[in-house]
Write a protein that holds these residues in place. Sequence first.
Motif, PDB file in Angstrom:
ATOM      1  N   PHE A  45      61.665-116.949  77.237  1.00 41.03           N
ATOM      2  CA  PHE A  45      61.682-115.544  77.624  1.00 41.03           C
ATOM      3  C   PHE A  45      62.508-115.418  78.892  1.00 41.03           C
ATOM      4  CE2 PHE A  45      57.692-115.589  75.251  1.00 41.03           C
ATOM      5  CZ  PHE A  45      57.760-114.407  74.548  1.00 41.03           C
ATOM      6  N   ASN A  46      63.068-114.249  79.117  1.00 40.66           N
ATOM      7  CA  ASN A  46      63.714-113.949  80.381  1.00 40.66           C
ATOM      8  C   ASN A  46      62.780-113.073  81.197  1.00 40.66           C
ATOM      9  OD1 ASN A  46      65.947-115.380  79.681  1.00 40.66           O
ATOM     10  ND2 ASN A  46      67.172-113.624  79.145  1.00 40.66           N
ATOM     11  N   THR A  47      62.631-113.381  82.477  1.00 40.26           N
ATOM     12  CA  THR A  47      61.763-112.583  83.328  1.00 40.26           C
ATOM     13  C   THR A  47      62.392-111.215  83.551  1.00 40.26           C
ATOM     14  OG1 THR A  47      62.782-113.500  85.299  1.00 40.26           O
ATOM     15  CG2 THR A  47      60.759-114.558  84.519  1.00 40.26           C
ATOM     16  N   GLU A 100      65.577-117.628  82.572  1.00 41.41           N
ATOM     17  CA  GLU A 100      64.892-118.044  81.349  1.00 41.41           C
ATOM     18  C   GLU A 100      63.731-118.962  81.682  1.00 41.41           C
ATOM     19  OE1 GLU A 100      66.957-118.962  77.509  1.00 41.41           O
ATOM     20  OE2 GLU A 100      66.120-120.948  77.928  1.00 41.41           O
ATOM     21  N   GLN A 129      60.335-121.000  79.779  1.00 44.70           N
ATOM     22  CA  GLN A 129      59.701-121.405  78.532  1.00 44.70           C
ATOM     23  C   GLN A 129      58.196-121.178  78.655  1.00 44.70           C
ATOM     24  OE1 GLN A 129      60.778-125.453  77.721  1.00 44.70           O
ATOM     25  NE2 GLN A 129      62.829-124.894  77.068  1.00 44.70           N
ATOM     26  N   THR A 185      49.685-118.944  76.047  1.00 41.48           N
ATOM     27  CA  THR A 185      49.118-117.745  76.652  1.00 41.48           C
ATOM     28  C   THR A 185      47.707-118.104  77.070  1.00 41.48           C
ATOM     29  OG1 THR A 185      48.520-116.973  74.453  1.00 41.48           O
ATOM     30  CG2 THR A 185      50.557-116.130  75.375  1.00 41.48           C
ATOM     31  N   ARG A 219      51.547-112.611  83.337  1.00 40.01           N
ATOM     32  CA  ARG A 219      52.110-112.045  82.102  1.00 40.01           C
ATOM     33  C   ARG A 219      53.055-110.876  82.391  1.00 40.01           C
ATOM     34  NH1 ARG A 219      49.350-112.375  76.863  1.00 40.01           N
ATOM     35  NH2 ARG A 219      47.852-114.048  76.959  1.00 40.01           N
ATOM     36  N   PHE A 265      57.073-110.793  82.174  1.00 37.64           N
ATOM     37  CA  PHE A 265      57.836-110.823  80.940  1.00 37.64           C
ATOM     38  C   PHE A 265      57.772-109.482  80.213  1.00 37.64           C
ATOM     39  CE2 PHE A 265      56.107-114.971  81.926  1.00 37.64           C
ATOM     40  CZ  PHE A 265      57.273-115.709  82.036  1.00 37.64           C
ATOM     41  N   LYS A 314      56.056-107.090  74.071  1.00 38.28           N
ATOM     42  CA  LYS A 314      56.565-107.036  72.704  1.00 38.28           C
ATOM     43  C   LYS A 314      55.712-106.147  71.861  1.00 38.28           C
ATOM     44  CE  LYS A 314      59.216-111.158  72.388  1.00 38.28           C
ATOM     45  NZ  LYS A 314      59.695-112.162  71.548  1.00 38.28           N
TER      46      LYS A 314
END
Length: 98
Positions: free
Chosen positions: A36-38, A63, A65, A69, A92, A95, A98
Motif C-alpha cells: 500500500f502507499n501511505t 510504499e 507492505q 490487520t 490504519r 492507508f 477500500k
Amino acid sequence: MSKHLLYATICCLLAACSTAKDESSGKRSNQGPVAFNTVVDCTLYDGMTKTSAQLTTVTSGTEVQVMDTVDAHFVKARVTKDGKTLNGYMYRTCFPQK
C-alpha cells in the motif's frame, strides 16, 4: 424411511460445511504481504501502545507492505528505509480506505 432421509440430509449438510470451511481457510493462509502507499506522513512503531518506541517516520506516498490487520487501529507493517527492512505497527488511518 424418513429417518434414513433425515440422516442422509444431515450428512450432506455436514460435508458441505466442512468443504466450505477448508476452502476459505486455505485462501487466507496463502496471502502474503500486500503493498500500500501511505496517504499521510505516519510513524512505524515497535508496538501497539502510546508508549511504543518510534522506529521510523514514513512520508506520504511511501510504499509499505501490510503483513496483517492486527486490530481495529493497527496493522503489522514492513518498511524498507535506507536499505534496512523494519517491521512494526502503523495506524490504519495511514492507508486509503477500500
